[in-house]
Structure formats: structure tokens, C-alpha cells
Design an enzyme around this catalytic site. Sequence first.
Site, PDB file in Angstrom:
ATOM      1  N   LYS A  97       0.827  -1.196   0.000  1.00 52.80           N
ATOM      2  CA  LYS A  97       0.000   0.000   0.000  1.00 52.80           C
ATOM      3  C   LYS A  97       0.871   1.259   0.000  1.00 52.80           C
ATOM      4  O   LYS A  97       2.039   1.215   0.385  1.00 52.80           O
ATOM      5  CB  LYS A  97      -0.875   0.028   1.269  1.00 52.80           C
TER       6      LYS A  97
ATOM      7  N   ARG B 111     -10.375 -11.494   1.541  1.00 57.03           N
ATOM      8  CA  ARG B 111     -11.187 -12.571   0.955  1.00 57.03           C
ATOM      9  C   ARG B 111     -10.456 -13.915   0.978  1.00 57.03           C
ATOM     10  O   ARG B 111     -11.085 -14.959   0.979  1.00 57.03           O
ATOM     11  CB  ARG B 111     -11.600 -12.184  -0.467  1.00 57.03           C
TER      12      ARG B 111
END
Length: 513
Positions: A290, A364
Site C-alpha cells: 500500500k 477474501r
Amino acid sequence: MKKIIDVKLKTRNVDFSDFKTDVLAVGIFSDAKKLDPLNANLNKKLSGAIERLIKLGDFKGKDKTSAIVYGNEKIGAKRVLLLGLGEKEKATLDTIRRVSAFAAKKSIEMKAKTVGSALHNAFGRRFDLSAVGRACGEGIYFGSFIYDEFVTESTDGRLDSLRVELIEPDSEKLRRLKKGLAVGATVGRAQSYVRTLANRPGNVIYPAKLAAAAKEIARSSKRLSCTVFNKKQLTEKGMGGVLAVGSGSQHEPRFIILKYNPAGRVASKLPVIGLVGKAITFDSGGLSIKPAANMDEMKLDKTGGIAVLGTMKALAELELPVRVYGIVPSAENLPSGSSYRPGDIIDTFSGKTVEVQNTDAEGRMILCDALAYANKQKCDIIIDIATLTGACMVALGKYMAGLMGNDDNLIKQLQKASEDSGEKVWPMPSGDEYAEEMKSKIADLKNIGSKWGGACTAAAFLRQFIGDAKWAHLDIAGVDLIQNASEFSAVGSSGFGVRLLTAYLINLVDGKK
């Protein structure tokens, strides 16, 4: 470390003006033609001070406004805190919750040790008094929360405790308020617990520490049991999604299962519930790293999982007669020589294979193992909660969570719980057209779709792992963090999900649709 403020919540059968306290909190609507009987009585004993404030325009009863009138020898309170309720016709139970939070936060700022709340009085018979008491309890805990565990040098002199009493001279009204207040206090304490854990940074809370916290919750109740899978057990069970995400960190992943078995017989009509929460204790994005800006906020990527722990804590204290699994996969997503990579194909617990196209789509990957595990435990209804996608925040801002699922009735039940709890949700799609985007050319699935509809494609991915169960997904990205202090709350974790999920379980037991 400093402890969070200890809130003690009680009821008292006493006249409003006679109650001795540092602060007496009362509410006034902005469109009221005249003062209600309580405020009129206080105004008379205060020599018209309340009316003078209103006539001067210094207090108009608007939402998010307050004013203070100092007491005298004719009333028991040292201060009367006037709180604006806004327009009467727009008032909801969340108005009560928010203004109770306002009263608690303002009282702490004034360093008051005791508070008497008469806020319920302004609403008359508009709402069920038990529901009013519950909203008051939840709001008081929410507003009184401050996260300052690691502040060693503080000059504000904040107090360690706050005693709040709901006061009411009518014994029958007080009985109903007390019943709801007990529930609200339980949920409020659980939410404060969640906010505390969620605010703790990655060097304090990592998967093993989170597992220890879950075990501590289980020890607090005979109805709870806790099982934790370590790396070796995760490998034996084939939970490749959790293992992949945790592969780059020295802190090994954990898989936490809290099981709640109520006392006595459970009505056969009630389903077995599986609550699944994402707990990435710190998310750097892995090799798909990130940007540095605001990466410190990624300690909150564990909020969904901790919300499940908090809900299980509240559930056990409320002793609800429903069987519930709290399933929390936990990992730390960091880049290193042992990290999983874009292009890797992962064997998951369900048997499905997943092509990794972005290591920052890690939530996920751990949830797919947890959802498949919940299905294997024969949960009839599975609800997962996760800070899953920035796309959900793009769609809904910081005001509500995304709600997806495969059963219309379950969606409606969660919308009702949202209305009751004040934690807002908005339904979004996750059907076959979105699932189509998640198919891989070299594996069963891939972990990202196109740049469009990211919250919906992420939910469609999760949908592939729930089998025949009824399922709902809550994407709480955007509502997990309070970035700016408000009249109702300090900055930091919001603890979103505890009130919502607990309200859902209470309604389920009560048979509400």
C-alpha cells in the site's frame, strides 16, 4: 497501560429536580412550542434561566447543540446540561442513543463524576421504554469512550470512572427503562471492548494475542468454548488461504472458533448462526504494498473479527437461547522473502483453487477458508463482517456499511437490526454477473476482478464458499474508523458491528421479521 474509563450505569427512582449530581442531562426539541413539564419545573426553580437562554437565542434545541445552566439551592444538580434533540417528528431511537452519547462525552470533558440522565422524558410515549433504556445504555458507553491507553503524560486530568443514573419518579416507567438499560449496558461494554482492541497497534495485537483475547472471553462464560488452530493445524486442515496471507510475517496466523451453546433447550425453529469476521492485525498490502500515507490506519483491518468477538461476549452475557459460532481467521499481511506472491495459486479449505493477482486483496483469502469452515459446521445462516474493500467506501462514503447476500429475508432482518441499532447499512448486489469476473483462466477463481464494482465482485467471490447456507456479507470499510472527533464520539475505532449483530440475534430470538 491506562484502563479505559469505567462506566457504571444504574437507574434511580427519584424526582428529577431532587437528584443530587454533578450534571443533570435533559433534552429539548427545536420545534417545541413550550417547555415540557420537567423542563418547565426546572426552569421555575432556576428562576427562568432556561427560558432566558432560549429567548436570547443562545440555545435553540437544534441537533448537535448544548448549553449549561448552573444549579442553585432549589435543585440537586450542580449543572443542568441542555441538549438539542432537533425536530420532534424526525426523532428516532437513534436520536436518544446519540444524545445520550453527547451527554456522556460532554460530562467527561467537564470532569463530572456523576450524571443524572432524564433524556428519555422528552420523548414521552413515542417509543417503547425498554427500547429507550437500551438506546440510552448503548449511547452512554459510546460517548464516554476515550482511547488513551498509551498516553503516559497527560495534563487533562480525565477521571477514571463515570457514574450515570437514569432517573425517573414513576416506578412502572423505571422498571421498563431498567430492563432495556441492562441490555444496552451489556452491548455498550462489548462495543467499548472492541474499540479498545481495534485501536491497539500491530506490535501489541497480532494473531496469537488476538487468540489469547478470545480465550479470555471464553473463560468468562460457561456457555462459551474456544478452539484455536495454529500454523501446524492450519496446514493439516488445508487452510491455504489463511496460511498464504500470513506467510510473510514472523507472527504466525491463527484461526479462532468461539462456540456458544445456550443453557437449556433451544427452540428447534431457531437456526444455527455462523458469524465470521476478518482479523488482519496489520495490513501492509503484502508484496502489492500500500502507499505509505495513512498506512497506520491498517491496524483497524482486524475490526470485523474483533466485532465478532465482541458480539459473542455480549451474546453470552445476555444468555440468548440461540446456537452461534464466532469464527475469526487472523493473519498479519506483510512483505518478506516468504510472502505469497501475485501469480501464486492457493489451495483453499473448500477444495477450490484461487489465483492470487493482488496480495492486497487478502481479506477474501482468509475469509474463504472461514466461510467454508462455517458451512462444514452446518451453520444454517452465515454472516461475515469485514473491512474488505476501498470500493465500498467509494460507493457509500463513511456513513454506512455495504450489505450483500443470497437471501432476501436475511437482508431484511439485517436492515431491521440496522434500524434498531443505529449502525447503518445499504443493500448492494453480488450476483452472477459479478461472480463471472472472479473466474480465473488457470484456477477456479482469482482474488480480484476489474476496477469497477470492487465491493460487489469481492462479495461475489465470498459467495462461492458458503454452500447452501443463507448468507450475508457486511463490508464495513469506511465505517470502522472515526477520523474526526464529534459531539458523540472520540477519534479511533467505531466498533461498528457489535450493536448491529447483537440486535440481529435479539430480534431472531424474539421472532421479529
